[in-house]
Design a protein around this motif. Structure first.
Motif, PDB file in Angstrom:
ATOM      1  N   PRO A  86      -9.077   0.724  -6.387  1.00 17.77           N
ATOM      2  CA  PRO A  86      -7.794   1.317  -6.026  1.00 17.77           C
ATOM      3  C   PRO A  86      -7.972   2.412  -4.987  1.00 17.77           C
ATOM      4  O   PRO A  86      -8.931   3.196  -5.045  1.00 17.77           O
ATOM      5  CB  PRO A  86      -7.290   1.910  -7.343  1.00 17.77           C
ATOM      6  N   VAL A 141       2.981   1.641  -3.400  1.00 12.68           N
ATOM      7  CA  VAL A 141       2.092   1.997  -4.513  1.00 12.68           C
ATOM      8  C   VAL A 141       1.667   3.463  -4.383  1.00 12.68           C
ATOM      9  O   VAL A 141       1.631   4.199  -5.378  1.00 12.68           O
ATOM     10  CB  VAL A 141       0.890   1.036  -4.599  1.00 12.68           C
ATOM     11  N   ARG A 160      -2.853  -7.035  -3.640  1.00  8.03           N
ATOM     12  CA  ARG A 160      -3.831  -6.700  -2.587  1.00  8.03           C
ATOM     13  C   ARG A 160      -5.270  -6.666  -3.087  1.00  8.03           C
ATOM     14  O   ARG A 160      -6.187  -6.509  -2.303  1.00  8.03           O
ATOM     15  CB  ARG A 160      -3.490  -5.327  -1.996  1.00  8.03           C
ATOM     16  N   ARG A 161      -5.471  -6.784  -4.372  1.00  7.94           N
ATOM     17  CA  ARG A 161      -6.815  -6.651  -4.951  1.00  7.94           C
ATOM     18  C   ARG A 161      -7.615  -7.937  -4.798  1.00  7.94           C
ATOM     19  O   ARG A 161      -7.058  -9.023  -4.802  1.00  7.94           O
ATOM     20  CB  ARG A 161      -6.713  -6.299  -6.443  1.00  7.94           C
ATOM     21  N   ALA A 180       2.995   0.115 -10.589  1.00  7.49           N
ATOM     22  CA  ALA A 180       1.993   0.303  -9.535  1.00  7.49           C
ATOM     23  C   ALA A 180       0.887  -0.738  -9.665  1.00  7.49           C
ATOM     24  O   ALA A 180       0.469  -1.348  -8.672  1.00  7.49           O
ATOM     25  CB  ALA A 180       1.418   1.714  -9.597  1.00  7.49           C
ATOM     26  N   TRP A 181       0.420  -0.939 -10.874  1.00 13.21           N
ATOM     27  CA  TRP A 181      -0.635  -1.928 -11.105  1.00 13.21           C
ATOM     28  C   TRP A 181      -0.150  -3.331 -10.726  1.00 13.21           C
ATOM     29  O   TRP A 181      -0.852  -4.080 -10.038  1.00 13.21           O
ATOM     30  CB  TRP A 181      -1.074  -1.873 -12.567  1.00 13.21           C
ATOM     31  N   THR A 184       2.182  -4.242  -8.703  1.00 15.18           N
ATOM     32  CA  THR A 184       2.410  -4.357  -7.265  1.00 15.18           C
ATOM     33  C   THR A 184       1.086  -4.356  -6.508  1.00 15.18           C
ATOM     34  O   THR A 184       0.866  -5.181  -5.613  1.00 15.18           O
ATOM     35  CB  THR A 184       3.313  -3.214  -6.778  1.00 15.18           C
ATOM     36  N   ASP A 185       0.199  -3.469  -6.872  1.00 14.55           N
ATOM     37  CA  ASP A 185      -1.093  -3.332  -6.189  1.00 14.55           C
ATOM     38  C   ASP A 185      -1.987  -4.546  -6.401  1.00 14.55           C
ATOM     39  O   ASP A 185      -2.830  -4.846  -5.554  1.00 14.55           O
ATOM     40  CB  ASP A 185      -1.794  -2.065  -6.688  1.00 14.55           C
ATOM     41  N   ASP A 237       0.826  -1.213   0.000  1.00 15.79           N
ATOM     42  CA  ASP A 237       0.000   0.000   0.000  1.00 15.79           C
ATOM     43  C   ASP A 237       0.859   1.260   0.000  1.00 15.79           C
ATOM     44  O   ASP A 237       0.575   2.221  -0.728  1.00 15.79           O
ATOM     45  CB  ASP A 237      -0.933   0.005   1.211  1.00 15.79           C
TER      46      ASP A 237
END
Length: 175
Positions: free
Chosen positions: A170, A116, A162-163, A155-156, A158-159, A113
């Motif tokens: 986001p 990102v 968590r999705r 960013a996508w 890595t993020d 978090d």
């Protein structure tokens, strides 16, 4: 009394484009933010613990490499257009627009978090200065495009850890 010519007096090049103060300030901010992203990525890399440690540890290396390479590209572009970059630790600490990254051990989920959010903060800077940079020098704006393309991809990637399919939204940069 005759004046003696110095080495500087003999410099006769006439560049087609020289960055002005506004242009320099915009690139300086991008440089500072990229440098801080590099430092934050290493801080995370060294101190993350928890689920999916190894994958995130390796992903952070990609982020660090991109930030470091882009910072070098920006600083060298600044020199090419007769602007002097300042990547000193004092300047980075005073001027970074990234949210702070925690010290000590950080859970992998929290680290995702935070990093990102920092990547998106760099992207926000590049987008904020883009139009004025483009108006002054489209060639340099092309560099900003390249930075945005890669950082938003990172960013996508890595993020996504968590999705949750179909449910996650986001988070805002300053959540």
């Amino acid at each position: 009394m005759a004046t003696t010519a110095t080495h500087h007096d003999k410099h006769v090049s006439h560049p087609v484009f020289v960055g002005d103060e506004t242009f320099a300030g915009h690139l300086q901010q991008v440089l500072v933010d990229l440098t801080d992203l590099h430092l934050q990525g290493k801080q995370a890399h060294w101190n993350i613990v928890g689920a999916n440690f190894r994958d995130l540890h390796l992903q952070l290396d990609e982020i660090v490499d991109a930030a470091r390479d882009f910072a070098d590209d920006v600083a060298e572009r600044m020199r090419a257009v007769y602007v002097v970059p300042d990547g000193s630790s004092a300047r980075v600490a005073a001027q970074s627009s990234l949210p702070a990254f925690p010290t000590g051990e950080v859970d992998t989920g929290e680290a995702i978090d935070k990093i990102v959010a920092s990547i998106y903060a760099v992207c926000a800077t590049a987008r904020r200065v883009h139009d004025e940079v483009d108006a002054a020098d489209p060639t340099t704006a092309d560099m900003l495009h390249e930075i945005l393309t890669r950082l938003e991809q990172l960013a996508w990637l890595t993020d996504a850890e968590r999705r949750q399919p179909g449910t996650a939204v986001p988070k805002p940069i300053n959540a």
